[in-house]
Design a protein around this motif. Structure first.
Motif, PDB file in Angstrom:
ATOM      1  N   PRO A 170       0.820  -1.213   0.000  1.00 15.91           N
ATOM      2  CA  PRO A 170       0.000   0.000   0.000  1.00 15.91           C
ATOM      3  C   PRO A 170       0.851   1.258   0.000  1.00 15.91           C
ATOM      4  O   PRO A 170       1.967   1.266   0.525  1.00 15.91           O
ATOM      5  CB  PRO A 170      -0.810  -0.114   1.299  1.00 15.91           C
ATOM      6  N   ARG A 172       1.978   4.817   1.313  1.00 18.59           N
ATOM      7  CA  ARG A 172       2.147   5.171   2.723  1.00 18.59           C
ATOM      8  C   ARG A 172       0.905   5.861   3.296  1.00 18.59           C
ATOM      9  O   ARG A 172       0.496   5.578   4.424  1.00 18.59           O
ATOM     10  CB  ARG A 172       3.377   6.075   2.891  1.00 18.59           C
ATOM     11  N   LYS A 174      -2.061   5.411   2.554  1.00 21.51           N
ATOM     12  CA  LYS A 174      -3.225   4.522   2.550  1.00 21.51           C
ATOM     13  C   LYS A 174      -3.015   3.314   3.462  1.00 21.51           C
ATOM     14  O   LYS A 174      -3.814   2.371   3.429  1.00 21.51           O
ATOM     15  CB  LYS A 174      -3.509   4.037   1.120  1.00 21.51           C
ATOM     16  N   ARG A 175      -1.995   3.349   4.301  1.00 21.69           N
ATOM     17  CA  ARG A 175      -1.684   2.192   5.138  1.00 21.69           C
ATOM     18  C   ARG A 175      -2.801   1.821   6.103  1.00 21.69           C
ATOM     19  O   ARG A 175      -2.909   0.673   6.521  1.00 21.69           O
ATOM     20  CB  ARG A 175      -0.401   2.461   5.933  1.00 21.69           C
ATOM     21  N   LYS A 176      -3.624   2.782   6.507  1.00 24.15           N
ATOM     22  CA  LYS A 176      -4.653   2.494   7.507  1.00 24.15           C
ATOM     23  C   LYS A 176      -5.664   1.469   7.000  1.00 24.15           C
ATOM     24  O   LYS A 176      -6.366   0.827   7.793  1.00 24.15           O
ATOM     25  CB  LYS A 176      -5.386   3.771   7.907  1.00 24.15           C
ATOM     26  N   TRP A 185       0.901  -8.220   2.967  1.00 25.48           N
ATOM     27  CA  TRP A 185      -0.118  -7.240   3.317  1.00 25.48           C
ATOM     28  C   TRP A 185      -1.501  -7.856   3.147  1.00 25.48           C
ATOM     29  O   TRP A 185      -1.764  -8.580   2.189  1.00 25.48           O
ATOM     30  CB  TRP A 185       0.000  -5.993   2.437  1.00 25.48           C
ATOM     31  N   PRO A 226       7.373  -4.951   3.740  1.00 26.73           N
ATOM     32  CA  PRO A 226       6.926  -3.573   3.880  1.00 26.73           C
ATOM     33  C   PRO A 226       7.989  -2.594   3.418  1.00 26.73           C
ATOM     34  O   PRO A 226       9.164  -2.943   3.280  1.00 26.73           O
ATOM     35  CB  PRO A 226       6.683  -3.440   5.393  1.00 26.73           C
TER      36      PRO A 226
END
Length: 232
Positions: A170, A172, A174-176, A185, A226
């Motif tokens: 993802p 950065r 949009k990581r949530k 992921w 990651p």
């Protein structure tokens, strides 16, 4: 006989029982609290291969024993993920969004720690409910009736700005919406409605221009590490 657990949640209650050491939600009051039609949602679950639906004897408020429909937590989350917040009433929308974002944390906290707590103060020991990209695409296909391959879904999320241009990392910002499980992921279960909607936006955008549709990758870079600090 199952004892009903009353879990406070956003001005109402989630009714649940403990079956085999795992929480199961009593379906009807949970669905109706969101403002949805229970028979419709029950029929929807009956047609889904991913749904685990059962009957459990419980003592109702009038003191009589009745069989009540229950679902496990994963089934309940999957059901929530298929409900578009734009298709419910203005009054029900905040409750639905809260369910989609927080209910798994609240229920798991109650059954593992004995109390419900603010999900924004999540204990580190309680991991989020997630699904793989393959599972997400299977859910999408079962619910929408389309048989898209997973690489098409991931490519759509790249064009929508959620994933980097390689693999399933993802962006950065949009990581949530995602969770790194140590090897790959996965998608936060509560984020599925949003990601599905954005994916559909991309598909609709390219449908009038089939010659411009992006080349599908072969899925060989699905499992990735990651990002390192400083990468975008």
């Amino acid at each position: 006989m199952n004892n009903i657990v009353h879990i406070p949640f956003h001005g109402g209650e989630i009714l649940a029982i403990n079956e085999g050491g795992k929480p199961h939600i009593i379906l009807r009051p949970a669905v109706e609290h969101i403002g949805l039609d229970y028979p419709t949602q029950y029929r929807k679950l009956e047609s889904k291969s991913w749904a685990t639906v059962g009957l459990a004897p419980m003592v109702a408020e009038d003191g009589k024993t009745r069989q009540m429909v229950t679902v496990d937590l994963r089934t309940f989350l999957m059901l929530l993920a298929t409900i578009d917040e734009r298709r419910v009433s203005d009054e029900a929308r905040p409750i639905l969004v809260a369910y989609q974002n927080e209910v798994a944390d609240v229920i798991e906290a109650y059954f593992t720690q004995g109390y419900a707590f603010n999900p924004r103060m999540r204990a580190a020991a309680i991991g989020p409910m997630t699904v793989t990209f393959d599972d997400a695409m299977a859910l999408y296909g079962q619910d929408r009736g389309y048989d898209y391959p997973t690489p098409f879904f991931t490519q759509g999320l790249r064009l929508a700005g959620f994933l980097r241009q390689a693999g399933c990392v993802p962006r950065r910002k949009k990581r949530k919406f995602f969770f790194f499980n140590g090897t790959s992921w996965e998608i936060q279960a509560w984020a599925l409605p949003l990601l599905f909607a954005r994916f559909e936006d991309v598909v609709r955008h390219f449908q009038p221009h089939p010659w411009a549709q992006p080349r599908l990758d072969d899925g060989s870079t699905e499992r990735v590490l990651p990002l390192k600090r400083g990468e975008s």
